[in-house]
Design an enzyme around this catalytic site. Structure first.
Site, PDB file in Angstrom:
ATOM      1  NE  ARG A  58     -14.191  -4.560   8.816  1.00  0.00           N
ATOM      2  CZ  ARG A  58     -12.914  -4.394   8.490  1.00  0.00           C
ATOM      3  NH1 ARG A  58     -12.023  -4.126   9.428  1.00  0.00           N
ATOM      4  NH2 ARG A  58     -12.510  -4.466   7.253  1.00  0.00           N
ATOM      5  CD  GLU A  95      -2.351  -3.601  -5.337  1.00  0.00           C
ATOM      6  OE1 GLU A  95      -1.789  -2.662  -5.912  1.00  0.00           O
ATOM      7  OE2 GLU A  95      -2.854  -3.514  -4.191  1.00  0.00           O
TER       8      GLU A  95
END
Lengths: 173, 173
Positions: A58, A95
């Site tokens: 994007r 993460e």
């Protein structure tokens, strides 16, 4: 123009508890897109940007639109293995596990003032890696431009040495 | 302007025997990019385009730039699992195995004249799938625009019912 109203909120995507900020509703509105790019252009037009870098995928949209409007070069940042010429790579932590981004070595000229553009900033991990990559190749990171800033994730902490310009802020999930 | 000279040729990428047509050299040249988008705009400006659709991720660049110039909506075509709202999916065959693309169902309005834009057309498999997807959702495929056409792979055979406009042609590998 209220750009936040052009963003669609999708609960529990990509996983439970996350509200996904969907920009495809903005992309469908040419007036809102024109306004978005004009806001970026206004902020950067006198800042001597030599090159815009945008991460896939994007970031390609907003990065190349702003590069077009400022009439400056655009260079893509990609996942490993996608760019065909000689690349420089930077790994960063997720993460769980790690990820990496690459840029063509010849995309950066020594001393270039480089603006990094993406649709959204969350924790800032990818952007921090992008800045390290560009600086290692001799570029000068002028700052970061985002359509959306998830300020509750404190991305400015990781990017505290850089100027950050964002158009829409979310203070909570 | 000789756009072909703006494309870098990289031998044996991504595998031996393939010459990869690298557009990052074009993206670095704002004059050449401006010329590219103006050529697309000239061809489509009177063709009543209602929506531009572009596949990830290089299609995002040329698709959103042309949408911006024509002041029409842009909708992304993505790999499965990336788009957050309700999607329609189309599978297509690769040399080995299958792949698939998705679009948001609400990206397409019934009867919309839709232009599909990508950086490069090779065998035409992805584009044929994109046209099927759009038509199943009630859109009218106006045609295809490409920066690069690998005509030696005969992509026009698969897309023979559609208008195709490309700026650079390679007649051999």
């Amino acid at each position: 123009m209220d750009l936040k109203s052009e963003i669609r909120n999708i609960k529990d995507f990509p996983k439970p508890g996350i509200v996904f900020r969907d920009i495809t509703t903005l992309l469908k509105n040419p007036d809102a897109m024109k306004y978005t790019i004009s806001q970026f252009k206004e902020y950067y037009k006198d800042k001597k940007v030599d090159l815009i870098v945008g991460p896939e995928s994007r970031g390609f949209i907003f990065g190349s639109l702003l590069a077009h409007e400022l009439h400056v070069p655009f260079a893509p940042l990609r996942k490993p293995g996608k760019l065909p010429a000689e690349t420089e790579k930077e790994e960063y932590e997720l993460e769980y596990g790690t990820d990496a981004i690459e840029i063509h070595k010849d995309a950066i000229n020594q001393g270039d003032n480089i603006l990094i553009v993406d649709d959204l900033i969350a924790t800032g991990g990818t952007c921090e890696a992008a800045a390290k990559l560009i600086e290692r190749l001799g570029g000068n990171v002028l700052g970061f431009a985002f359509l959306i800033e998830l300020s509750f994730l404190n991305p400015r902490e990781k990017l505290k040495n850089y100027d950050i310009f964002s158009l829409i802020e979310y203070k909570e999930e």
